[in-house]
Motif scaffolding. Structure first.
Motif, PDB file in Angstrom:
ATOM      1  N   ARG A 118      -2.516 -15.763   2.640  1.00  0.00           N
ATOM      2  CA  ARG A 118      -3.640 -15.582   3.564  1.00  0.00           C
ATOM      3  C   ARG A 118      -3.619 -14.152   4.091  1.00  0.00           C
ATOM      4  O   ARG A 118      -2.615 -13.691   4.627  1.00  0.00           O
ATOM      5  CB  ARG A 118      -3.537 -16.554   4.728  1.00  0.00           C
ATOM      6  N   MET A 119      -4.719 -13.454   3.920  1.00  0.00           N
ATOM      7  CA  MET A 119      -4.870 -12.095   4.446  1.00  0.00           C
ATOM      8  C   MET A 119      -5.961 -12.112   5.496  1.00  0.00           C
ATOM      9  O   MET A 119      -7.087 -12.561   5.228  1.00  0.00           O
ATOM     10  CB  MET A 119      -5.227 -11.115   3.322  1.00  0.00           C
ATOM     11  N   SER A 120      -5.635 -11.637   6.674  1.00  0.00           N
ATOM     12  CA  SER A 120      -6.613 -11.613   7.755  1.00  0.00           C
ATOM     13  C   SER A 120      -6.397 -10.376   8.603  1.00  0.00           C
ATOM     14  O   SER A 120      -5.303  -9.796   8.615  1.00  0.00           O
ATOM     15  CB  SER A 120      -6.498 -12.872   8.623  1.00  0.00           C
ATOM     16  N   GLY A 121      -7.432  -9.982   9.318  1.00  0.00           N
ATOM     17  CA  GLY A 121      -7.294  -8.814  10.175  1.00  0.00           C
ATOM     18  C   GLY A 121      -8.624  -8.343  10.712  1.00  0.00           C
ATOM     19  O   GLY A 121      -9.672  -8.976  10.515  1.00  0.00           O
ATOM     20  N   CYS A 122      -8.573  -7.217  11.388  1.00  0.00           N
ATOM     21  CA  CYS A 122      -9.776  -6.640  11.983  1.00  0.00           C
ATOM     22  C   CYS A 122      -9.708  -5.129  11.892  1.00  0.00           C
ATOM     23  O   CYS A 122      -8.642  -4.553  11.645  1.00  0.00           O
ATOM     24  CB  CYS A 122      -9.930  -7.075  13.444  1.00  0.00           C
ATOM     25  N   GLU A 123     -10.856  -4.497  12.082  1.00  0.00           N
ATOM     26  CA  GLU A 123     -10.934  -3.042  12.096  1.00  0.00           C
ATOM     27  C   GLU A 123     -11.793  -2.578  13.260  1.00  0.00           C
ATOM     28  O   GLU A 123     -12.685  -3.308  13.719  1.00  0.00           O
ATOM     29  CB  GLU A 123     -11.488  -2.511  10.779  1.00  0.00           C
TER      30      GLU A 123
END
Length: 370
Positions: A118-123
């Motif tokens: 699972r790859m998740s994140g924000c910018e």
């Protein structure tokens, strides 16, 4: 006249502002669960900010830990940060282990090596303030299902993911929770980490750029390494214009010291054209430009030729010195022989019965050059 000067000044300021490249900061987490992979933890979590690893958890240590010293600053306002995330990671470890078993059934798999990720994140754009987020799951290295933040919906990439999509799409609270995390909570932590690690994360380091080539017929590679931050562009120009044909870009890779490297290949070179390798770093207005000079290309052929030349010179000098030494020895020996012969003739002409000792010294052989 004054208005014209003011207009020109404003234009120059506008150009400078345009050339300053905004920095888009990212906070990303990768969670990986696997089965039957030797010497690899069954569950692993790593966190990155702007491509720099900041957190680590694995099923062997069972501890959520910082990877940068300045990450511990967060406990000043959040003293339970590491314990709380350790508890969350322990729960994730069990959930992802069960998920592998579920997916094995859906794909009709009875055993073997498998992995769910699972790859998740924000910018966050530090100039416009805009934020965005993402999350997607993969199974055995292929996309499985992903979250569409703008549409607040799940997208099934594999047929086996349709069941999951239908289930998660019905959970409105779950989707709203995702939206809050990606637009509020994640950017908030991103800014906190940036503030705590400002000296490290907000720095800029320009790269060392080299031109490389395996053989004279191989592509010319422009290699940039040692730069920071990760957001950078490396490309070729031909006669002042950016080149899009006969070029190949590579991905940006991390170095062991926290900097990054990347390359771009120029596959064909026109002898009548002027080429430049251009590097642009986020937050830095000036480009780094390296003209294509064949005399400065580092290549295997050139290195081997230079080694052969150096070897030839290194061997040639001792041989010449040895030849000169031998010549001197021969001359001295001949001189000694002549002296000895003359002395012998003189002694034989005298009435004294004993032969006179030679007056010339016997030449000593000089040590051979090492």
């Amino acid at each position: 006249m004054c208005k014209m000067k003011e207009l020109v000044a404003l234009l120059l300021v506008a150009v400078q502002i345009k050339n300053v490249k905004p920095v888009i900061h990212t906070l990303k987490y990768i969670r990986t669960a696997s089965s039957r992979i030797p010497n690899f933890p069954e569950y692993l979590e790593v966190g990155y900010i702007d491509g720099v690893q900041i957190t680590h958890y694995d099923s062997k240590s069972r501890k959520y830990r910082p990877k940068q010293d300045w990450m511990n600053k967060i406990t000043a306002k959040d003293p339970h940060y590491w314990d709380r995330n350790t508890h969350i990671s322990l729960g994730n470890q069990q959930t992802y282990k069960a998920s592998i078993e579920i997916l094995q059934e859906r794909f009709n798999q009875t055993g073997g090596v498998h992995m769910i990720q699972r790859m998740s994140g924000c910018e966050w754009d530090d100039e416009t303030g805009e934020v965005d987020g993402w999350e997607h799951f993969s199974y055995d290295g292929e996309d499985f299902i992903l979250f569409d933040l703008k549409g607040l919906r799940w997208i099934a990439v594999k047929p086996q993911a349709v069941i999951t999509k239908q289930k998660w799409d019905k959970l409105d609270d779950y989707k709203q929770l995702k939206k809050y995390y990606f637009t509020e909570e994640c950017p908030s932590y991103l800014k906190k980490h940036l503030s705590n690690g400002r000296d490290f994360l907000m720095r800029t380091e320009l790269p060392r750029i080299s031109l490389l080539q395996k053989t004279s017929r191989s592509p010319v590679t422009c290699h940039a390494t040692g730069f920071y931050p990760r957001e950078a562009t490396l490309f070729w120009k031909k006669d002042g214009e950016e080149l899009f044909e006969d070029v190949e870009m590579s991905e940006t890779l991390p170095n062991h010291d926290g900097t990054f490297q990347t390359t771009t290949d120029l596959k064909a070179v026109d002898a009548n054209a002027k080429y430049e390798c251009v590097f642009q770093l986020a937050g830095v207005p000036e480009d780094v430009v390296v003209p294509l000079d064949h005399a400065k290309i580092l290549s295997n052929e050139r290195i081997e030729a230079e080694e052969r030349r150096k070897t030839g010179v290194a061997v040639g000098i001792p041989l010449a010195f040895l030849a000169l030494t031998l010549a001197i020895i021969v001359v001295k020996c001949r001189k000694a022989d002549y002296t000895l012969a003359a002395t012998s003739e003189q002694s034989s002409s005298e009435s004294a019965p004993e032969a006179a000792s030679p007056t010339a010294e016997t030449p000593l052989a000089e040590p051979a050059p090492e």
